[in-house]
Design an enzyme around this catalytic site. Structure first.
Site, mmCIF file in Angstrom:
data_model
loop_
_atom_site.group_PDB
_atom_site.id
_atom_site.type_symbol
_atom_site.label_atom_id
_atom_site.label_comp_id
_atom_site.label_asym_id
_atom_site.label_seq_id
_atom_site.Cartn_x
_atom_site.Cartn_y
_atom_site.Cartn_z
ATOM 1 N N LYS A 109 -2.216 -1.443 -3.867
ATOM 2 C CA LYS A 109 -3.116 -0.298 -3.719
ATOM 3 C C LYS A 109 -2.315 0.998 -3.702
ATOM 4 C CE LYS A 109 -5.985 1.943 -0.390
ATOM 5 N NZ LYS A 109 -6.361 2.048 0.969
ATOM 6 N N LYS B 254 0.866 -1.186 0.000
ATOM 7 C CA LYS B 254 0.000 0.000 0.000
ATOM 8 C C LYS B 254 0.899 1.230 0.000
ATOM 9 C CE LYS B 254 -3.469 2.444 2.717
ATOM 10 N NZ LYS B 254 -4.358 2.391 3.881
HETATM 11 C C1 PBG Z 1 -7.027 3.757 5.641
HETATM 12 C C2 PBG Z 1 -7.426 3.468 4.240
HETATM 13 C C3 PBG Z 1 -7.327 4.350 3.167
HETATM 14 C C4 PBG Z 1 -7.900 3.707 2.061
HETATM 15 C C5 PBG Z 1 -8.300 2.443 2.470
HETATM 16 N N1 PBG Z 1 -7.992 2.297 3.833
HETATM 17 C C6 PBG Z 1 -6.826 5.733 3.121
HETATM 18 C C7 PBG Z 1 -5.473 6.023 3.608
HETATM 19 O O1 PBG Z 1 -4.628 5.137 3.792
HETATM 20 O O2 PBG Z 1 -5.223 7.188 3.802
HETATM 21 C C8 PBG Z 1 -8.033 4.315 0.690
HETATM 22 C C9 PBG Z 1 -9.123 3.799 -0.149
HETATM 23 C C10 PBG Z 1 -9.466 4.639 -1.320
HETATM 24 O O3 PBG Z 1 -8.885 5.713 -1.572
HETATM 25 O O4 PBG Z 1 -10.371 4.233 -2.057
HETATM 26 N N2 PBG Z 1 -6.356 2.782 6.321
HETATM 27 ZN ZN ZN Z 2 -5.691 3.691 8.392
#
Ligand code: PBG
Ligand code: ZN
Length: 329
Positions: A253, A200
């Site tokens: 992601k 991520k």
């Molecule tokens: C938070 C989380 C995020 C997303 C999924 N879980 C945002 C972040 O890490 O700031 C993003 C999902 C999306 O943008 O569709 N743990």
């Molecule tokens: Zn988070």
């Protein structure tokens, strides 16, 4: 070969729709999709999310209504995100593992109403901490990795106890997969699937989601725990480690800006890979189409084909609830 006459003519096999149909890869079916959903406390709530047209914050009763057509389309399941009122937020994110919390309640309700849907939950605390970070902070104000793992493990166990078939930790703490797996095993929840947000990135594409979740950090950013988009090697090691720690499914992601990462990961693992088609990727196509600069449905279909081609098995996308309208051929 005489001038102007190619020996090899690739167009021969593209001449007719019948020939193209025979040779093309099938478009990913609805069974490949998970729909990310936002649940809020209360009842009767179905609040549109400005930056994500077609997506809503639902109370549990309204989510059940919204899921009826989605389940009928054959979408495999949901990935649940919870929201908490400010008064429930604290430094640790304690409310995230409340057995009577909104997510836990949503899991129970969906499992009962839709026995064939797969229920995955996002395991993080950023929507439950007063500071908006993905775990408790140290005295110095940075996220405390090991203390976060203890909290994340409790959250995962509470979701699995409510009946979630899968938990999806997204906090990017070192060792979170092992900590969660250990806690699930200790609670005799050995069948719970662990879908790790294994690679991520610290991305600028989460803007609409943070608006939807009201989960932007109060100060600082998430670069101290999420992966750098400039460093492919470390990004891949993140997924390798999660596999070694016992993840059942890996994830990349965002996904559309990271097709190379998906492909590289596909080459080095035999685990299923999920691609998270994030909020900014969803919103950008809608915004382009709204300005008359592109045709929405073909753009969306092309983007989904790209994820499939790059090697994704599971597609986590906000288009899932519109599969029939937007994606079905
Ligand atoms: C938070 C989380 C995020 C997303 C999924 N879980 C945002 C972040 O890490 O700031 C993003 C999902 C999306 O943008 O569709 N743990
Ligand atoms: Zn988070």
């Amino acid at each position: 070969m005489s001038e102007g006459y190619p020996d090899i003519r690739l167009r021969r096999l593209r001449q007719t729709p019948q020939m193209r149909r025979m040779l093309d890869r099938p478009f990913p079916g609805p069974e490949r999709f998970l729909w990310p959903v936002f649940v809020v406390p209360g009842s009767g709530v179905c609040e549109p999310i400005d930056a994500m047209p077609g997506q809503f914050r639902y109370s549990v009763d309204q989510l059940i209504e919204a899921l009826k057509p989605v389940a009928n389309m054959g979408i495999s399941g949901v990935l649940i995100f919870g929201l908490a009122e400010d008064s429930y937020k604290d430094g640790t994110g304690t409310h995230a593992f409340d057995p009577k919390g909104t997510v836990q309640e949503a899991v129970r309700a969906i499992r009962e109403a839709f026995p064939r849907l797969l229920v995955f939950t996002d395991v993080c605390v950023c929507a439950y901490t007063s500071h908006g970070h993905c775990g408790p902070l140290t005295a110095a104000g940075v996220v405390n990795n090991d203390a976060s793992n203890v909290v994340l493990a409790k959250v995962a166990v509470s979701h699995a106890e409510a009946g979630a078939q899968g938990v999806a930790p997204s906090a990017m703490m070192d060792g979170q997969v092992a900590a969660i797996r250990g806690a699930l095993d200790a609670a005799e929840l050995t069948d719970t699937i662990l879908m790790s947000y294994s690679t991520k990135f610290a991305s600028a594409m989460y803007g609409p989601f943070r608006d939807a979740e009201k989960s932007a950090p109060q100060s600082g950013d998430r670069q101290g725990y999420q992966a750098s988009c400039r460093d492919l090697g470390t990004a891949l090691r993140e997924s390798d480690l999660d596999e070694a720690e016992g993840a059942d499914i890996l994830m990349v992601k965002p996904s559309l800006f990271y097709l190379d990462v998906l492909t590289r990961l596909r080459e080095r693992t035999d685990l299923p890979i999920a691609a998270y088609n994030v909020s900014g990727e969803y919103a950008m196509l809608i915004a382009t189409a709204d300005r008359g600069w592109g045709d929405l449905y073909p753009m969306v279909r092309e983007s989904i084909i790209a994820l499939d081609r790059a090697g994704a098995d599971i597609i986590i996308s906000y288009w899932a609830n519109q599969y029939e309208k937007v994606l079905a051929p």
